[in-house]
Scaffold this active site. Structure first.
Site, short mmCIF file in Angstrom:
data_model
loop_
_atom_site.label_atom_id
_atom_site.label_comp_id
_atom_site.label_asym_id
_atom_site.label_seq_id
_atom_site.Cartn_x
_atom_site.Cartn_y
_atom_site.Cartn_z
N PHE A 149 0.68 -1.36 0.07
CA PHE A 149 -0.18 -0.07 -0.09
C PHE A 149 0.96 1.25 -0.24
O PHE A 149 0.31 2.02 0.19
CB PHE A 149 -1.19 0.37 0.53
CG PHE A 149 0.00 0.26 2.53
CD1 PHE A 149 0.02 1.62 2.72
CD2 PHE A 149 0.34 -0.56 3.11
CE1 PHE A 149 0.59 2.11 4.00
CE2 PHE A 149 0.97 -0.36 4.51
CZ PHE A 149 0.91 1.18 4.91
N LYS A 173 -1.53 -7.29 -9.63
CA LYS A 173 -1.95 -6.85 -8.52
C LYS A 173 -1.22 -6.14 -7.35
O LYS A 173 -1.09 -6.49 -6.41
CB LYS A 173 -1.77 -8.18 -7.71
CG LYS A 173 -3.13 -9.21 -7.21
CD LYS A 173 -3.93 -8.18 -5.82
CE LYS A 173 -3.02 -8.82 -4.65
NZ LYS A 173 -3.45 -7.22 -3.49
N GLU A 176 -5.14 -3.66 -2.18
CA GLU A 176 -6.54 -3.12 -2.34
C GLU A 176 -6.45 -2.20 -1.44
O GLU A 176 -7.30 -1.57 -0.85
CB GLU A 176 -6.81 -4.51 -1.32
CG GLU A 176 -7.03 -5.01 -0.14
CD GLU A 176 -5.63 -6.28 -0.07
OE1 GLU A 176 -4.43 -5.73 -0.82
OE2 GLU A 176 -5.28 -6.61 0.68
N SER A 226 5.66 -6.96 3.40
CA SER A 226 5.68 -6.93 4.63
C SER A 226 6.25 -8.44 4.86
O SER A 226 6.38 -9.58 3.51
CB SER A 226 4.81 -7.61 5.56
OG SER A 226 3.57 -8.21 5.78
N CYS A 281 9.02 2.02 3.72
CA CYS A 281 10.55 0.51 3.69
C CYS A 281 11.49 1.07 3.65
O CYS A 281 13.02 0.57 4.50
CB CYS A 281 9.85 -0.46 2.95
SG CYS A 281 11.24 1.13 0.61
N GLU A 382 9.02 -4.34 13.37
CA GLU A 382 9.31 -2.82 12.10
C GLU A 382 7.44 -2.39 12.05
O GLU A 382 6.42 -3.52 12.97
CB GLU A 382 9.41 -3.48 11.05
CG GLU A 382 8.32 -2.39 9.74
CD GLU A 382 8.24 -3.05 8.50
OE1 GLU A 382 7.69 -3.63 8.06
OE2 GLU A 382 8.66 -2.17 7.74
#
Ligand code: NAD
Length: 497
Positions: A149, A173, A176, A226, A281, A382
């Site tokens: 995301f 993909k 979402e 992740s 990240c 994290e």
């Protein structure tokens, strides 16, 4: 309410699936759209479209593929503010940051325009008497990208411009949580003249990903997200005989040595820890302060953090927007509780930030923990939010050990004025991307992006030369054109005398 479907075979198509997910505006908490979660047959349709388009696209000359990228570049420039606006609307990051994300994606398209040169092979005349040998790189087939995301435009653009320029077809993909940017990126590719089916977007969640991973017509999978999912993607992809690169999470450290320029370190850490609400990240989430710089460093960061403008991303003065969802807000704030119970000192508490007109938004102000120790969960895990942990030590070697012993190895930085200390750090640090007085050392498009340890599973980093290697396979040819017919069978290994 708008229901986002897919992009298959060159056009947007509505979904036939009954499974839908909400897309929210993180600044208000309102559901603004819904996104379809592809059923198995829709996922298969996207892969079929890519498979059918592959032979012709792979045969298309590299210069023609590059010309599509050139036209795409112009369209991206023209529409970059529309893409940035939709990112801010669905992700929450401030508009200037969303624009920066699109620009970094555009840089990969710029790189991909050079594909005729980049894909050039090499040739050796006379590897034997009148025998020549050459090596070329050829595309793989249908490649899949599964993206997170936090960079809904840039991370897909780390992947598909290089994959397409190399002659592959692609199924993306996207996350979402913020799927609209991917659909615009697809619209513009076709406006640029991409043949139908070469690029497809399939929206969905875990079952969609699982179908893509097992699909026999998929040859390669690029993943960013992740670490637990990255590991599962690598294992699942390899089990189904795919080439896989899976980039995972991070806990990026910055070491601040006593001789560092304090202004540079403070400004660098502020942007790196709190930019994009820490949902990067490459965010710095741990500052290792060495010696007596620790106290002024913490004081100066605290002072700036308290003044940071946390507002909706559309506010031109905003420096930090909301977190992406209420679930993520709860996760990050639960880490604040954990840190307090573990005995870390919460110098700046970002909880309780509110906006009169945006009461439902997921706003969390910058948080700063001091006296964090390596045993604490807030150090090990994290958090992926605007939370900076400061670890104090008097020993620069201990600082380096901390970085090197950590599970993650995405990025690492050092602040110092000592060239020798900087050089030693670069040489010895266990991380894939390293900064010297540069807090977020994200490689440019013609270098490659990727971490080490639990931050990357697979062999190849993304974009740049590593991306080209990932999206192509090597073919080496040995050839002879005999003038006088065969010289007879030979049963021993041919050698050059
Ligand atoms: P995520 O792992 O939850 O999701 C990433 C993608 O995987 C999404 O498309 C999602 O739909 C899909 N997915 C989620 N769960 C799945 C499952 N169980 N099986 C199959 N697919 C699944 O990650 P996120 O929350 O969207 O993104 C944040 C994470 O991404 C952070 O950990 C961050 O560090 C990481 N990230 C890493 C890099 C990098 O370059 N290393 C870059 C950006 C983000």
């Amino acid at each position: 309410m708008t229901i986002l479907g897919h992009h298959i075979g060159g056009e947007r198509v509505p979904s036939t699936s009954e499974r839908l997910g909400p897309v929210r505006n993180p600044a208000t908490g309102e559901i603004t759209k819904q996104v379809s979660f592809a059923a198995r047959d829709e996922t298969d349709r996207a892969v079929s479209a890519a498979r059918e388009a592959f032979p012709e696209w792979a045969r298309t000359t590299p210069i023609r593929r590059a010309r599509v990228m050139f036209r795409y570049l112009e369209l991206l420039e023209k529409h970059k503010s529309d893409i940035a606006a939709v990112i801010t609307e669905e992700h929450g990051k401030v508009l200037s940051d969303a624009t920066g994300e699109v620009m970094r994606g555009i840089e990969v398209v710029e790189y991909a325009t050079g594909i005729p040169h980049i894909m050039a092979g090499h040739y050796t005349e006379n590897v034997g008497t009148e025998v020549d040998s050459w090596a070329v790189r050829q595309p793989l087939g249908v490649c899949v990208g599964i993206t997170p995301f936090n960079f809904p435009a840039m991370v897909p653009m780390w992947m598909f411009p290089v994959a397409l320029a190399c002659g592959n077809t692609f199924v993306l993909k996207p996350s979402e949580k913020d799927p609209s940017a991917a659909l615009i990126l697809a619209d513009l590719l076709y406006e640029a003249g991409l043949p139908k089916g070469v690029f497809n977007v399939i929206n969905g969640d875990r079952p969609t990903v699982e179908r893509l991973l097992e699909h026999p017509d998929v040859t390669a999978v690029s993943f960013v997200g992740s670490t637990p999912v990255a590991k599962a993607i690598q294992t699942g992809g390899i089990a189904h005989n795919k080439r896989v690169q899976a980039l995972g999470g991070a806990k990026n450290h910055a070491i601040v040595l006593p001789d560092a320029d304090l202004d540079t370190a403070v400004d660098g850490l502020m942007g790196a820890a709190y930019g994009s609400a820490g949902e990067r990240c490459m965010a710095i989430s741990v500052a290792v302060a060495v010696g007596d710089i620790a106290t002024p460093l913490v004081e100066r960061i605290a002072e700036q953090a308290r003044r940071l403008k946390v507002r909706p991303g559309t506010d031109p003065e905003a420096e930090m927007g909301p977190l992406v969802t209420s679930e993520h807000y709860k996760k990050v704030t639960s880490f604040i509780e954990t840190g307090l119970s573990e005995g870390a000192e919460l110098v700046v508490d970002g909880r309780g930030v509110q906006h009169e007109s945006y009461k439902g938004g997921y706003f969390l102000g910058p948080c700063l923990f001091d006296n964090v120790t390596p045993e604490m969960r807030i150090y090990k895990e994290e958090i992926f939010g605007p939370v900076l942990s400061v670890v104090r030590t008097d020993d620069p070697e201990h600082a380096l050990d901390l970085v090197n012993n950590h599970e993650f190895g995405n990025g690492a930085a050092i602040f110092t004025r000592d060239g020798e200390a900087g050089r030693q750090f670069v040489s010895r640090v266990q991380a894939g991307m390293v900064g010297v007085n540069v807090p977020i050392p994200v490689p440019v498009a013609y270098h490659s992006f990727g971490g080490w340890k639990a931050s990357l599973f697979g062999d190849h980093h993304m974009h740049g030369p590593e991306g080209v290697r990932f999206y192509t396979r090597l073919k080496t040819v040995t050839s002879r054109w005999p003038r006088d017919g065969s010289r007879g069978a030979s049963y021993s290994m041919p050698v050059q005398n």
